[in-house]
Design an enzyme around this catalytic site. Structure first.
Site, PDB file in Angstrom:
ATOM      1  N   ASN A  63      12.519  -0.505  34.743  1.00  0.00           N
ATOM      2  CA  ASN A  63      14.161  -0.100  34.407  1.00  0.00           C
ATOM      3  C   ASN A  63      14.128   1.157  33.941  1.00  0.00           C
ATOM      4  OD1 ASN A  63      13.599  -1.064  32.278  1.00  0.00           O
ATOM      5  ND2 ASN A  63      15.862  -1.622  31.616  1.00  0.00           N
ATOM      6  N   GLU A 112      11.070  -5.133  22.209  1.00  0.00           N
ATOM      7  CA  GLU A 112      12.304  -4.308  22.221  1.00  0.00           C
ATOM      8  C   GLU A 112      12.899  -5.470  23.814  1.00  0.00           C
ATOM      9  OE1 GLU A 112      15.008  -2.798  23.461  1.00  0.00           O
ATOM     10  OE2 GLU A 112      14.758  -0.592  24.657  1.00  0.00           O
ATOM     11  N   CYS A 162      18.688  -2.391  29.349  1.00  0.00           N
ATOM     12  CA  CYS A 162      19.550  -3.393  28.493  1.00  0.00           C
ATOM     13  C   CYS A 162      20.336  -3.228  27.600  1.00  0.00           C
ATOM     14  CB  CYS A 162      17.588  -3.395  27.908  1.00  0.00           C
ATOM     15  SG  CYS A 162      17.159  -1.570  26.878  1.00  0.00           S
ATOM     16  N   GLU A 196      12.792   1.182  18.453  1.00  0.00           N
ATOM     17  CA  GLU A 196      11.790   2.499  19.425  1.00  0.00           C
ATOM     18  C   GLU A 196      12.860   3.341  18.874  1.00  0.00           C
ATOM     19  OE1 GLU A 196      11.138   0.613  23.042  1.00  0.00           O
ATOM     20  OE2 GLU A 196       8.880   0.750  22.352  1.00  0.00           O
TER      21      GLU A 196
END
Ligand code: ADP
Length: 501
Positions: free
Chosen positions: A167, A265, A299, A475
């Site tokens: 993505n 993630e 996300c 992250e």
């Protein structure tokens, strides 16, 4: 004709690599050991862009062996020297802005204004940010009495396996590569099979920046083959994955067998709450941005939109106005805001979820975006739904398409309960002018990041720590460094040891 059909890959990638040798192992472009390839498809036209090497376990093993050797040199380098290489990489990434942007656009369907704009800025920024940290890693000293000293040091793992999604291909890969390298590790990257191209140019750029050969390796291939082989490889003690929760669970389970450390993630089903005292125009702008940017394939998208009942009508009108200004079409046309969905498979998934919602009585709001799909492309126009049953799969699952669902609420508690009624815990966006409400929302919402009167407002220094089914570890920021180093404690006694026996 889509603009991508006129593009020659040799203008953007080293010639060996453009000719199908897309494994970057030990500083060389290679084919898969069995010479198998797969097609990379332009989602805007369905046109084949390139044949990509389909790496398997044997290729992953070659990459891990190269990384193992190079990891020693890299970890032994002075932090200032590592920083200089990472800074040079940032500079070269900016110089290759158009090429990196174009590769991500033709591979993923993201618009060129986004890929060559903020995505390149973010990617280069990652390298600059972690260049600023790599020479500042410190341990600590523990006072254990007059004759004893404890030392706690942070050491790299050696070889890290990184598996990235489609993505945000370049930026998500950089989010892993930069801190992994900054911590003194070598790595093997397995980019998503839908979008391998920008990782290949990043490999070339890191090589040009002076990264020792073998420190960064890329194995292109399928998740179930190259990805799974990287997860299972005994020479890879640390894994970093971004992608769907289903695949994340599979990876965590496999890593559990070998007790490897994993950073995950994963997906989300994030809420956006509009209270009755909110700045309605800003809230509608936030909602339209978070739900439709990148065709809904983000996300942290906050697509579960909870609106105070008295505002629902005016909120929807404002969203209609804002959607009318969105231009959808060829992703390489800089005038367009949105392109196609990444693949036919993903498009069909979104359509199936929409059909399930419609069958259960969900209603579509009339929208008039400037929608100009290309023949053969995976295009879908923005959708806003009302009357969606909260138990419907469309209301529960991550959609990863341009679909907003609006739900009215009557009390604050009802809004918080709906916001937290999900297996996920990634993000939330809250719109209110009341300080008290903002404070309560921040505490009550069970998500890793809560945006108040904004959404997707991040800096490279802002951690995004997913909770529940949204991930493990974090992250971005200093916190990402903790993912990629392990602690070593040394206790030294200066004479006087007395044992039990
Ligand atoms: P999607 O289902 O939307 O394609 P995934 O989460 O499966 O998303 O993919 C994200 C990344 O994970 C990709 O690089 C993909 O190749 C990889 N992947 C998929 N399955 C596995 C697996 N079993 N083991 C390791 N990596 C995988």
């Amino acid at each position: 004709m889509a603009i991508a059909e006129k593009i020659k890959l040799t203008d953007y990638l080293p010639s060996d690599c453009a000719a199908g040798k897309t494994l970057w192992i030990g500083g060389e472009w290679e084919s898969a050991a069995d010479a198998q390839t797969f097609a990379s498809i332009d989602p805007a036209s369905g046109h084949e862009l390139a044949q990509i090497a389909q790496g398997k376990a044997i290729d992953v093993d070659r990459a891990v062996q190269a990384a193992k050797v190079a990891a020693k040199t890299w970890a032994a380098m002075d932090g200032m020297a590592r920083a200089a290489i990472l800074r040079k990489a940032a500079e070269l990434i900016r110089e290759h802005r158009q090429a990196l942007g174009t590769l991500d656009s033709i591979d993923s369907g993201k618009t060129i204004s986004e890929t060559a704009g903020r995505n390149v800025d973010g990617t280069a920024g990652m390298f600059d940010f972690y260049a600023g940290i790599t020479d500042k890693i410190r341990g600590s000293v523990i006072d254990m009495g007059p004759k004893t000293t404890g030392l706690v040091e942070k050491e790299p793992y050696g070889v890290v396996g990184a598996i990235s999604p489609w993505n945000y291909p370049m930026s998500n890969a950089a989010t892993k590569i930069a801190p992994i390298l900054a911590c003194g590790n070598a790595l093997v990257l397995k980019p998503a099979e839908q979008t391998p191209l920008s990782a290949l140019l990043l490999a070339h750029i890191l090589d040009q920046a002076g990264l020792p050969k073998g420190v960064f390796n890329v194995v292109t291939g399928l998740g179930a083959e190259a990805g799974a082989a990287l997860v299972d490889h005994p020479g890879v003690p640390k894994l970093s994955f971004t992608g769907s929760t289903a695949t994340g669970r599979r990876i965590a389970a496999a890593a559990g067998q070998n007790l490897k450390s994993v950073t995950l993630e994963l997906g989300g089903k994030s809420p956006l709450i509009v209270f009755d005292d909110a700045d309605l125009d800003a809230a509608a702008s936030g909602a339209v941005t978070t739900v439709f940017m990148n065709q809904g394939q983000t996300c942290t998208s906050c697509a579960k939109v909870l609106v105070a009942r008295s505002l629902v009508g005016s909120f929807i009108s404002k969203c209609q106005e804002k959607v009318a200004a969105i231009k959808i079409g060829d992703p390489l046309d800089p005038a367009n805001d949105l392109g196609p969905i990444v693949s036919q498979v993903q498009l069909e998934r979104v359509k199936k979820l929409l059909a399930q919602g419609a069958a259960a009585g969900a209603k579509q709001v009339e929208l008039k975006a400037d929608y100009k799909p290309l023949d053969g492309g995976n295009f879908i126009a923005p959708v806003i739904l009302t009357d969606l049953d909260p138990t419907n799969p469309l209301a529960k699952e991550e959609i990863f398409g341009p679909v907003m669902a609006v739900y009215p609420f009557d009390t604050d508690d009802e809004a918080y309960a709906a916001a937290n009624d999900t297996q996920y815990g990634l993000a939330a966006s809250v719109w209110t002018n009341s300080l008290a409400r903002a404070e309560v929302a921040r505490r009550v919402i069970n998500a890793g990041i809560v945006w108040i009167n904004c959404v997707h407002t991040l800096s490279l220094n802002t951690p995004v720590p997913g909770r529940k089914a949204s991930g493990l570890g974090s992250e971005y920021g200093w916190e990402a460094m903790d993912n990629y180093m392990r602690l070593k404690t040394t206790v030294t006694m200066f004479g006087g040891y007395q044992g039990l026996f």
